[in-house]
Design a protein around this motif. Structure first.
Motif, short mmCIF file in Angstrom:
data_model
loop_
_atom_site.label_atom_id
_atom_site.label_comp_id
_atom_site.label_asym_id
_atom_site.label_seq_id
_atom_site.Cartn_x
_atom_site.Cartn_y
_atom_site.Cartn_z
N GLY A 1 0.84 -1.20 0.00
CA GLY A 1 0.00 0.00 0.00
C GLY A 1 0.87 1.24 0.00
O GLY A 1 2.04 1.19 -0.39
N PRO A 2 0.33 2.37 0.45
CA PRO A 2 -1.03 2.50 0.99
C PRO A 2 -2.09 2.41 -0.10
O PRO A 2 -1.81 2.64 -1.27
CB PRO A 2 -1.01 3.89 1.62
CG PRO A 2 0.00 4.65 0.81
CD PRO A 2 1.05 3.66 0.44
N PHE A 3 -3.32 2.05 0.30
CA PHE A 3 -4.46 1.99 -0.60
C PHE A 3 -5.32 3.24 -0.38
O PHE A 3 -5.34 3.79 0.72
CB PHE A 3 -5.29 0.74 -0.31
CG PHE A 3 -4.65 -0.54 -0.81
CD1 PHE A 3 -5.15 -1.18 -1.93
CD2 PHE A 3 -3.57 -1.10 -0.15
CE1 PHE A 3 -4.58 -2.37 -2.39
CE2 PHE A 3 -2.99 -2.28 -0.60
CZ PHE A 3 -3.50 -2.92 -1.72
N PRO A 4 -6.09 3.66 -1.40
CA PRO A 4 -6.88 4.89 -1.23
C PRO A 4 -8.03 4.76 -0.25
O PRO A 4 -8.45 5.73 0.35
CB PRO A 4 -7.39 5.18 -2.65
CG PRO A 4 -7.32 3.88 -3.37
CD PRO A 4 -6.18 3.14 -2.77
N ASN A 5 -8.56 3.54 -0.08
CA ASN A 5 -9.70 3.37 0.83
C ASN A 5 -9.81 1.91 1.24
O ASN A 5 -9.10 1.03 0.73
CB ASN A 5 -11.00 3.85 0.17
CG ASN A 5 -11.19 3.24 -1.21
OD1 ASN A 5 -11.05 2.04 -1.39
ND2 ASN A 5 -11.49 4.08 -2.19
N ALA A 6 -10.71 1.65 2.17
CA ALA A 6 -10.89 0.31 2.70
C ALA A 6 -11.38 -0.66 1.62
O ALA A 6 -10.97 -1.82 1.57
CB ALA A 6 -11.89 0.34 3.86
N TRP A 7 -12.25 -0.15 0.73
CA TRP A 7 -12.80 -1.00 -0.32
C TRP A 7 -11.69 -1.58 -1.19
O TRP A 7 -11.70 -2.75 -1.56
CB TRP A 7 -13.78 -0.20 -1.18
CG TRP A 7 -14.31 -0.97 -2.35
CD1 TRP A 7 -15.38 -1.81 -2.37
CD2 TRP A 7 -13.77 -0.99 -3.67
NE1 TRP A 7 -15.54 -2.35 -3.62
CE2 TRP A 7 -14.57 -1.85 -4.45
CE3 TRP A 7 -12.69 -0.34 -4.28
CZ2 TRP A 7 -14.33 -2.10 -5.80
CZ3 TRP A 7 -12.44 -0.59 -5.63
CH2 TRP A 7 -13.25 -1.45 -6.38
#
Length: 671
Positions: free
Chosen positions: A153-159
C-alpha cells in the motif's frame, strides 16, 4: 527605517511595524497572529521584506485581505536557504497548525494497508502439528508498520484493500482467519468449500506449497504478474511430467483465475507500476481534489479531498501577485499545489504524478529532495495515462457536485462519517450502524440496548433490548460480551457454513424432510459503535475475533466530560490511534446523535424493567411502535395494563397516536 503610511499602519503597534521594517531581503516564511494568538496566515516569500511590507503599506478596505490585516497583532518569520525550503516549511506549518486564511486539506485519516503476516515457516516440519505462523495470513491493516510482517500500500480506501484480499483468496487461496480461529478448527470452513482458502488449518496443504502461494501473491501485489504466470506454468508442467495430474489441474485453475483477474483489472503492462493521478475541480466557492492510485500496475481506486478556506486564500494570493507585479495563479493550480505540498508530507510519494493542471517545477523538485527519490509530474498525458486522468477528472466533478447538493443535510452527516472513518459501503443509502449501550439499576436488572441507523435516519422498528443474565451485577464488560455474542454469532463463518450444510441436507432429503427456515434479511452492519472507551472496545474485539468477524467494524465512543458533544474521542479495535473529530464536524454530530439515542433507549428500557418489577410485568413496551409516550397514554386512558388488556381494538384505536393497525397489534400481543 522604512516608514508606513495609509489606513492599515494606524491599526498596528509601533513594535510590529518596526519588526516589519527590520526584515531582511531574503527567502523565508512568515506567520501572522491575531490578538488571541490564533494563527491567521502562513506565507512564503522570495524577499521577506518586500512581501510582508506590501501588506502594511496599502489600504485594503473591507476586502478579505483588509479584514485579515486589521486582525494582525504579532508576526513570526523564519529565514531559509532557498525557495524550495520555504515551500516545504510553509506547507508543513499549514498542515500542522491549520491557519484561517490558507487553503487547508484536513487529512486526519490514516491510509489502509494490506498485510501478510510473518514470513512463513523457518523449518519445514514433518509433524502434523503446525502453528498459525507456518501459514501467513492476509489481512486489512491500519496503523504503524513493523518489520515482522509485509505491508502493501497504501491503498486509497478500505474497499480497495478488501477487493485485493478477495483477489488473493480467489487466485492464491490464502487464509484470512484470525489465529484463534485457525488453531481451533477441526474441519475446513465455508471459505474452503467455495475455493477461497486452501484449508491450512486442517493440513489440506503443506507449509512449503502454501509458502509458494504466499510468494506468488507478494509478486502479484508488486506488479510482477508475468513472472507469477510463468512460475505457475513451470510448476504445472513439472507435475504433468510426473503424471501428477491432480496437482497440475490445480495450478491450471490458478493460472486461469489469475488471467481472468488481469483481464478484468485492465492492467497496464508498461512501465507505470506506481503512480498517483491528481484532478482538481473548483465550483461555488468549494473545491475537490480527486486522488487515484496505481500500485503494482493496478488501478486501486480513488479518494476525494475537500479543502477549506479556498476563497480567502485565493483573495490573499491575488493581492500578493499584484504587489509583485505578476499574473495571479489560477485557483485550480493553487488548490492542486497546496494539496501536493501538504498531502505528501509524511506519506510515501510515487515516482510519477499525473496532474490535471501544470504545477510548479520548484514544487516537484522540493518534493523529490524531501522524499529522497526522483519524482516527475506530467500534465498532458497520452494513452493509458490519459484515460486514468479523464476518469479522475470526471470523479472530481461528480464528488464536488454531490458535496454542493448534500451540504447541511442528513446525507452529508452520513457521508462525513463514512469519509472520516474511511469506510467503503456499497451504497450510502444502505450504510448501517448499530450502537450498543449497557444499563442497570444499582447493578441489578442489567439490560443491553441496540439502536440502528440506516437510510440516513434512526430505524426505531429495528431497535432491540437484551436481558443480561448470569453475570456479576455491574460488570458492564461481561454484559457487552454477552450482547455482542448473541447479536452477531449467526454471522460467523462457522454459523454460515453450518446453515449452508443444513440447507443442503434438507434438499437432499427430499420433500418429506422438514423445510429449512427462509433466509434471514438481517445482515452485518457496516459499523458497530460501542458506548465506551478502550475497555469496552477490547471486549468487543475479543468477541469478534472469537467469531471470526472483521474487528475493523468496531469503534468505541469515549465520553467527554459531562457527555458534551465535541469532547468525545473515537477508539478503534483495529489498532489505529484514537481520533478526535472537530467540534463542528458533521461526522461527530452523527456519532453523538446515535450515541445519545442509544443512551435514551437504554434508559427507557431500564425504567420499564423497574416498572415491571413493581407491577408484576407488562408486555406493552415490547410491542414494536410503542414508545414511552404511547405507553403512558394507553395506561392513563384504561387505568393500567389490565384495563388495556380488557379493551377492544376499537377502544384502543381511539387513543391519540394509535392507528388501527397498531391497535390490532396491541390487542394481539396482549391476548
Amino acid at each position: 527605517m522604512m516608514s508606513f503610511h495609509g489606513h492599515n499602519s494606524a491599526m498596528h503597534s509601533d513594535e510590529l511595524l518596526a519588526q516589519v521594517a527590520a526584515l531582511p531581503a531574503l527567502p523565508g516564511v512568515y506567520r501572522y497572529f491575531d490578538a488571541a494568538d490564533q494563527l491567521l496566515y502562513v506565507g512564503k516569500a522570495r524577499d521577506l521584506k518586500k512581501r510582508v511590507s506590501s501588506y502594511f503599506q496599502k489600504t485594503h478596505g473591507g476586502t478579505r485581505i483588509g479584514h485579515m490585516v486589521a486582525s494582525i497583532a504579532r508576526m513570526e518569520t523564519t529565514v531559509v536557504r532557498s525557495e524550495a525550503e520555504a515551500l516545504l516549511l510553509e506547507n508543513n506549518l499549514i498542515k500542522a497548525l491549520g491557519p484561517k486564511y490558507n487553503i487547508l486539506f484536513r487529512d486526519d485519516k490514516s491510509y489502509p494497508y494490506l498485510k501478510i503476516t510473518g514470513a512463513g515457516p523457518t523449518e519445514l516440519s514433518t509433524s502434523r502439528q503446525t502453528a498459525p505462523s507456518d501459514f501467513p495470513r492476509v489481512a486489512y491493516y491500519r496503523g504503524a508498520v513493523d518489520k515482522k510482517h509485509r505491508y502493501f500500500g497504501p491503498f486509497p480506501n478500505a474497499w480497495a484493500v478488501k477487493e485485493s484480499i478477495l483477489l488473493l483468496q480467489k487466485v492464491f487461496r490464502l487464509r484470512t482467519c484470525e489465529d484463534t480461529v485457525f488453531m481451533n478448527r477441526t474441519r475446513p470452513c465455508l471459505l474452503y468449500q467455495i475455493k477461497r482458502c486452501s484449508g491450512p488449518c486442517v493440513h489440506y496443504i503443506a507449509p512449503a506449497e502454501y509458502a509458494e502461494d504466499v510468494r506468488n501473491a507478494e509478486r502479484f501485489l508488486d506488479g510482477e504478474t508475468q513472472l507469477v504466470l510463468k512460475g505457475l506454468e513451470q510448476r504445472m508442467m513439472a507435475h504433468a511430467e510426473k503424471l501428477e495430474f491432480e496437482q497440475a489441474a490445480e495450478l491450471r485453475n490458478q493460472m486461469g483465475a489469475l488471467s481472468r483477474v488481469l483481464h478484468q483489472q485492465s492492467v497496464d503492462t508498461g512501465s507505470d507500476k506506481d503512480a498517483d493521478i491528481l484532478a482538481v475541480k473548483v465550483q461555488g466557492g468549494r473545491a475537490c481534489v480527486n486522488l487515484a492510485m496505481v500500485r503494482g500496475g493496478r488501478h486501486l481506486g480513488d479518494r476525494p479531498y475537500f479543502p477549506s478556506h479556498v476563497d480567502d486564500a485565493v483573495a490573499l494570493q491575488a493581492a500578493e501577485a499584484e504587489s509583485d507585479a505578476q499574473a495571479a495563479v489560477p485557483v485550480e493550480v493553487q488548490v492542486l499545489e497546496a494539496f501536493i505540498a501538504q498531502h505528501y508530507t509524511g506519506v510515501p510519494v510515487p515516482p510519477l504524478l499525473i496532474t490535471s493542471e501544470a504545477v510548479s517545477k520548484d514544487l516537484i523538485a522540493a518534493l523529490s529532495a524531501d522524499s529522497g527519490q526522483r519524482v516527475t509530474s506530467q500534465h498532458q498525458p497520452r494513452e493509458q495515462r490519459r484515460q486514468w486522468l479523464e476518469m479522475a477528472e470526471k470523479n472530481a466533478a461528480l464528488q464536488l457536485a454531490r458535496l454542493l447538493a448534500e451540504e447541511g443535510s442528513q446525507q452529508a452527516r452520513t457521508r462525513a462519517l463514512v469519509e472520516a472513518l474511511d469506510l467503503a459501503p456499497d451504497a450510502l443509502e444502505q450504510f448501517r450502524i448499530e450502537c450498543f449501550d449497557i444499563s442497570h439499576t444499582a447493578g441489578e436488572a442489567t439490560q443491553a440496548s441496540c439502536v440502528v441507523f440506516q437510510q440516513h435516519r434512526m430505524q426505531s422498528s429495528e431497535y432491540r433490548r437484551f436481558k443480561i443474565e448470569g453475570i456479576t451485577g455491574g460488570d458492564d464488560y461481561a454484559a457487552m460480551r454477552q450482547v455482542l455474542t448473541r447479536r452477531y454469532a449467526k454471522f460467523s463463518p462457522q454459523a454460515i457454513a453450518q446453515a449452508a450444510a443444513e440447507a443442503a441436507e434438507a434438499t437432499e432429503a427430499g420433500p418429506q424432510a422438514e423445510a429449512p427456515p427462509p433466509p434471514s434479511k438481517a445482515r452485518m452492519p457496516d459499523l458497530v459503535l460501542v458506548d465506551g472507551g478502550r475497555g469496552q472496545v477490547s471486549m468487543a474485539r475479543e468477541v469478534f475475533q472469537n467469531l471470526g468477524l472483521d474487528i475493523g467494524l468496531i469503534v468505541g465512543v469515549e465520553k467527554g466530560e459531562g457527555r458534551k458533544v465535541g469532547l468525545e474521542e473515537l477508539v478503534f479495535a483495529d489498532g489505529r490511534p484514537k481520533a478526535q473529530l472537530a467540534r463542528d464536524s458533521a461526522a461527530l454530530m452523527l456519532v453523538a446523535q446515535i450515541r445519545d439515542e442509544a443512551h435514551r433507549f437504554a434508559i427507557t428500557g431500564m425504567r420499564a424493567a423497574r416498572a415491571k418489577v413493581r407491577t408484576g410485568g407488562s408486555r406493552i413496551e415490547e410491542i414494536p411502535g410503542i414508545g414511552p409516550k404511547r405507553r403512558a397514554r394507553l395506561l392513563q386512558r384504561f387505568g393500567g395494563v389490565r384495563g388495556v388488556a380488557a379493551a377492544s381494538v376499537d377502544d384502543i384505536a381511539t387513543v391519540e397516536g394509535v392507528s388501527r393497525e397498531l391497535a390490532e397489534r396491541i390487542y394481539k400481543a396482549l391476548h
